[in-house]
Design a protein around this motif. Structure first.
Motif, PDB file in Angstrom:
ATOM      1  N   HIS A  44      80.194  81.594  16.735  1.00  0.00           N
ATOM      2  CA  HIS A  44      80.815  80.606  15.862  1.00  0.00           C
ATOM      3  C   HIS A  44      81.626  79.630  16.711  1.00  0.00           C
ATOM      4  O   HIS A  44      82.752  79.288  16.390  1.00  0.00           O
ATOM      5  CB  HIS A  44      81.724  81.267  14.825  1.00  0.00           C
ATOM      6  N   GLY A  45      81.057  79.219  17.842  1.00  0.00           N
ATOM      7  CA  GLY A  45      81.735  78.252  18.697  1.00  0.00           C
ATOM      8  C   GLY A  45      83.047  78.770  19.234  1.00  0.00           C
ATOM      9  O   GLY A  45      84.014  78.009  19.343  1.00  0.00           O
ATOM     10  N   ASP A  46      83.107  80.061  19.570  1.00  0.00           N
ATOM     11  CA  ASP A  46      84.310  80.703  20.134  1.00  0.00           C
ATOM     12  C   ASP A  46      85.525  80.600  19.210  1.00  0.00           C
ATOM     13  O   ASP A  46      86.674  80.556  19.687  1.00  0.00           O
ATOM     14  CB  ASP A  46      84.674  80.110  21.508  1.00  0.00           C
ATOM     15  N   LEU A  47      85.301  80.550  17.914  1.00  0.00           N
ATOM     16  CA  LEU A  47      86.398  80.515  16.951  1.00  0.00           C
ATOM     17  C   LEU A  47      87.283  81.751  17.166  1.00  0.00           C
ATOM     18  O   LEU A  47      86.775  82.856  17.312  1.00  0.00           O
ATOM     19  CB  LEU A  47      85.819  80.531  15.538  1.00  0.00           C
ATOM     20  N   PRO A  63      92.015  79.745  12.312  1.00  0.00           N
ATOM     21  CA  PRO A  63      92.604  78.400  12.318  1.00  0.00           C
ATOM     22  C   PRO A  63      91.599  77.355  11.842  1.00  0.00           C
ATOM     23  O   PRO A  63      90.539  77.212  12.441  1.00  0.00           O
ATOM     24  CB  PRO A  63      92.976  78.180  13.784  1.00  0.00           C
ATOM     25  N   LEU A  64      91.923  76.637  10.768  1.00  0.00           N
ATOM     26  CA  LEU A  64      91.007  75.608  10.245  1.00  0.00           C
ATOM     27  C   LEU A  64      91.222  74.295  10.989  1.00  0.00           C
ATOM     28  O   LEU A  64      90.336  73.797  11.663  1.00  0.00           O
ATOM     29  CB  LEU A  64      91.212  75.440   8.738  1.00  0.00           C
ATOM     30  N   CYS A  65      92.436  73.740  10.874  1.00  0.00           N
ATOM     31  CA  CYS A  65      92.740  72.498  11.591  1.00  0.00           C
ATOM     32  C   CYS A  65      94.242  72.306  11.617  1.00  0.00           C
ATOM     33  O   CYS A  65      94.962  72.903  10.817  1.00  0.00           O
ATOM     34  CB  CYS A  65      92.073  71.310  10.910  1.00  0.00           C
ATOM     35  N   THR A 129      85.230  79.488   7.543  1.00  0.00           N
ATOM     36  CA  THR A 129      86.075  78.534   8.254  1.00  0.00           C
ATOM     37  C   THR A 129      85.245  77.361   8.762  1.00  0.00           C
ATOM     38  O   THR A 129      85.620  76.197   8.582  1.00  0.00           O
ATOM     39  CB  THR A 129      86.781  79.225   9.433  1.00  0.00           C
ATOM     40  N   LEU A 130      84.105  77.677   9.376  1.00  0.00           N
ATOM     41  CA  LEU A 130      83.274  76.588   9.904  1.00  0.00           C
ATOM     42  C   LEU A 130      82.701  75.749   8.768  1.00  0.00           C
ATOM     43  O   LEU A 130      82.639  74.520   8.872  1.00  0.00           O
ATOM     44  CB  LEU A 130      82.141  77.152  10.768  1.00  0.00           C
ATOM     45  N   ALA A 133      85.460  73.524   7.564  1.00  0.00           N
ATOM     46  CA  ALA A 133      85.708  72.444   8.526  1.00  0.00           C
ATOM     47  C   ALA A 133      84.641  71.362   8.381  1.00  0.00           C
ATOM     48  O   ALA A 133      84.937  70.165   8.444  1.00  0.00           O
ATOM     49  CB  ALA A 133      85.725  72.992   9.946  1.00  0.00           C
TER      50      ALA A 133
ATOM     51  N   THR B 167      91.010  75.061  17.020  1.00  0.00           N
ATOM     52  CA  THR B 167      90.771  75.294  15.594  1.00  0.00           C
ATOM     53  C   THR B 167      89.268  75.271  15.342  1.00  0.00           C
ATOM     54  O   THR B 167      88.479  75.134  16.279  1.00  0.00           O
ATOM     55  CB  THR B 167      91.423  74.195  14.728  1.00  0.00           C
ATOM     56  N   ALA B 168      88.925  75.386  14.061  1.00  0.00           N
ATOM     57  CA  ALA B 168      87.511  75.359  13.676  1.00  0.00           C
ATOM     58  C   ALA B 168      86.847  74.052  14.103  1.00  0.00           C
ATOM     59  O   ALA B 168      85.649  74.013  14.378  1.00  0.00           O
ATOM     60  CB  ALA B 168      87.387  75.544  12.173  1.00  0.00           C
ATOM     61  N   LEU B 169      87.655  72.975  14.192  1.00  0.00           N
ATOM     62  CA  LEU B 169      87.088  71.683  14.586  1.00  0.00           C
ATOM     63  C   LEU B 169      86.557  71.758  16.015  1.00  0.00           C
ATOM     64  O   LEU B 169      85.484  71.243  16.317  1.00  0.00           O
ATOM     65  CB  LEU B 169      88.156  70.586  14.489  1.00  0.00           C
ATOM     66  N   ASP B 170      87.336  72.428  16.903  1.00  0.00           N
ATOM     67  CA  ASP B 170      86.879  72.591  18.286  1.00  0.00           C
ATOM     68  C   ASP B 170      85.623  73.453  18.328  1.00  0.00           C
ATOM     69  O   ASP B 170      84.716  73.213  19.111  1.00  0.00           O
ATOM     70  CB  ASP B 170      87.980  73.240  19.130  1.00  0.00           C
ATOM     71  N   SER B 171      85.610  74.486  17.451  1.00  0.00           N
ATOM     72  CA  SER B 171      84.451  75.375  17.426  1.00  0.00           C
ATOM     73  C   SER B 171      83.206  74.630  16.977  1.00  0.00           C
ATOM     74  O   SER B 171      82.133  74.798  17.545  1.00  0.00           O
ATOM     75  CB  SER B 171      84.720  76.565  16.507  1.00  0.00           C
ATOM     76  N   LEU B 172      83.373  73.767  15.956  1.00  0.00           N
ATOM     77  CA  LEU B 172      82.232  72.975  15.476  1.00  0.00           C
ATOM     78  C   LEU B 172      81.724  72.083  16.604  1.00  0.00           C
ATOM     79  O   LEU B 172      80.515  71.965  16.829  1.00  0.00           O
ATOM     80  CB  LEU B 172      82.656  72.093  14.292  1.00  0.00           C
ATOM     81  N   ARG B 174      82.034  72.598  19.764  1.00  0.00           N
ATOM     82  CA  ARG B 174      81.405  73.456  20.765  1.00  0.00           C
ATOM     83  C   ARG B 174      79.983  73.827  20.326  1.00  0.00           C
ATOM     84  O   ARG B 174      79.055  73.841  21.126  1.00  0.00           O
ATOM     85  CB  ARG B 174      82.257  74.718  20.927  1.00  0.00           C
ATOM     86  N   ILE B 175      79.854  74.126  19.016  1.00  0.00           N
ATOM     87  CA  ILE B 175      78.529  74.500  18.504  1.00  0.00           C
ATOM     88  C   ILE B 175      77.561  73.333  18.657  1.00  0.00           C
ATOM     89  O   ILE B 175      76.437  73.480  19.120  1.00  0.00           O
ATOM     90  CB  ILE B 175      78.624  74.954  17.029  1.00  0.00           C
ATOM     91  N   ARG B 178      76.624  72.989  22.230  1.00  0.00           N
ATOM     92  CA  ARG B 178      75.666  74.020  22.645  1.00  0.00           C
ATOM     93  C   ARG B 178      74.284  73.739  22.089  1.00  0.00           C
ATOM     94  O   ARG B 178      73.283  73.971  22.749  1.00  0.00           O
ATOM     95  CB  ARG B 178      76.143  75.395  22.172  1.00  0.00           C
TER      96      ARG B 178
END
Lengths: 141, 251
Positions: A44-47, A63-65, A129-130, A133, B167-172, B174-175, B178
């Motif tokens: 999940h993008g290292d969440l 953490p959402l934002c 969460t994702l 977002a 946060t989830a924004l960074d994860s998005l 990153r996804i 990738r």
């Protein structure tokens, strides 16, 4: 009734139980008086989720934002309130973290929940969460 | 519930002070105080309950005594009347009147005790529920605090590097990154596969044309054996056969 989890016992169980489906999930016990489990969701993008057990409750937070990433706080707050009832198993919330307002997605479970329920909560929370977002993209800078 | 109002009021105050740690500390204090109040209420209710139940027992014993007396006096009256002793019967009847009045009074008192008992039992149950809920709320606050502290520690780690708390924004992000990388890798792999594919096709056509040797098959091997050996010029046929066999073996 089964014994309630503690943060430590739950961490050990998650790590050692082969039946727990935790592929791509990194667990770290962060010590202290009230320890937490830091969970990194590599798929999940290292969440980074945080989990803690206290008495009758397991609390998992994601953490959402940051509030500073939101364009219009009032509009965003309303959007969060409207999304909340539709969000399965998770809730949206606002907390101050390190002097900054952080929107979180969180879930609560009974500390007597079976291990598979905890594992499901972790996956669902990361997914939610994702998805939140993404859904809120228009509200965010 | 009044407790919600108190906590909300705390948040309102904190919005001006910009200190939410104060809210958390105070929220815990309020919850702790509420638990203590509810526990005291529970102890009081249980104490009162014990006292009233004891009083009810005493009143009930008295009532039973009076009821026994009532039976006893009634028998006396019947017997006195049977023996035509009306004077004695009247005397006993006067006593029975008092006993019956007492019975009515005691019964009323017991009814009142029973009312109080069920009210106290209800308020004990309510206090127990309140305590249980408050304890759950305390558990939530404690778990939330632990998690909040962990997140703050993460934020502090990031602060040193100048990066924001992930946060989830960074994860998005990153996804997406990738996915882009994976897509790039995939297209490179496809291109490479296409190239080797071209080579394979060329090889196949060269082999078909007999320019490069193709794979040996059972048929080609059999064909090699079936080809008649060339006629030898000399008479020493045996060494020649050996030679042919050796040549075939090494080919």
């Amino acid at each position: 009734m089964n014994t309630p989890w503690t943060t430590e016992s739950l961490y050990e169980a998650l790590r050692s139980d082969a039946s727990a489906d935790l592929e791509g999930v990194e667990l770290n016990l962060v010590g202290g008086v009230d320890p937490t489990v830091s969970i990194t969701m590599h798929e999940h993008g290292d969440l980074a989720l945080q989990l803690a057990v206290s008495g009758e409750q397991i609390f998992v937070s994601s953490p959402l934002c940051l509030a500073s990433q939101v364009k219009d706080r009032n509009a965003f707050n309303e959007a969060c309130l409207r999304l909340n009832p539709l969000n399965p198993l998770s809730n949206l919330g606002l907390q101050s973290v390190g002097g900054e307002d952080l929107y979180i997605v969180f879930g609560e479970l009974s500390s007597r929940s079976p291990l598979p329920a905890v594992v499901e909560e972790i996956h669902v929370l990361a997914d939610n969460t994702l998805q939140a977002a993404e859904a809120f993209a228009d509200h965010l800078k | 519930m009044a407790i919600w109002t108190k906590i909300i009021t705390l948040f309102r105050g904190a919005a001006h002070e910009a200190g939410t740690a104060v809210v958390d500390a105070n929220a815990m204090r309020i919850l702790d105080q509420e638990v203590r109040d509810a526990q005291n209420a529970l102890l009081r209710a249980r104490d009162d309950l014990a006292k009233i139940m004891a009083q009810r027992k005493i009143a009930n014993d008295k009532l039973n005594d009076k009821k026994a007396k009532q039976v006893e006096y009634s028998n006396y009256i019947r017997e006195a009347l049977a023996r035509d002793n009306r004077g004695l019967a009247q005397e006993v009847a006067a006593k029975l009147a008092t006993v019956e009045a007492d019975i009515a009074t005691e019964a009323k008192i017991i009814g009142e005790y029973d009312n109080s008992i069920s009210k106290l039992q209800a308020s004990s149950r309510q206090a127990e529920t309140v305590i249980q809920r408050l304890k759950q709320q305390i558990d939530t606050v404690k778990a939330t605090e632990s998690v909040q502290r962990a997140q703050a520690a993460l934020a502090a780690q990031h602060a040193g590097t100048g990066a924001k708390l992930g946060t989830a924004l960074d994860s998005l992000e990153r996804i997406k990154q990738r996915q882009t990388e994976r897509a790039a890798q995939l297209s490179v792999a496809e291109e490479m596969a296409a190239h080797t594919g071209e080579d394979a096709d060329l090889q196949r056509r060269l082999a078909q044309a007999g320019i490069v040797p193709g794979e040996s098959s059972a048929e080609s091997i059999l064909a090699r054996f079936e080809t008649p050996a060339p006629k030898a010029l000399g008479h020493d046929s045996v060494p020649q056969l050996d030679h042919v066999a050796a040549g075939q073996k090494t080919s």
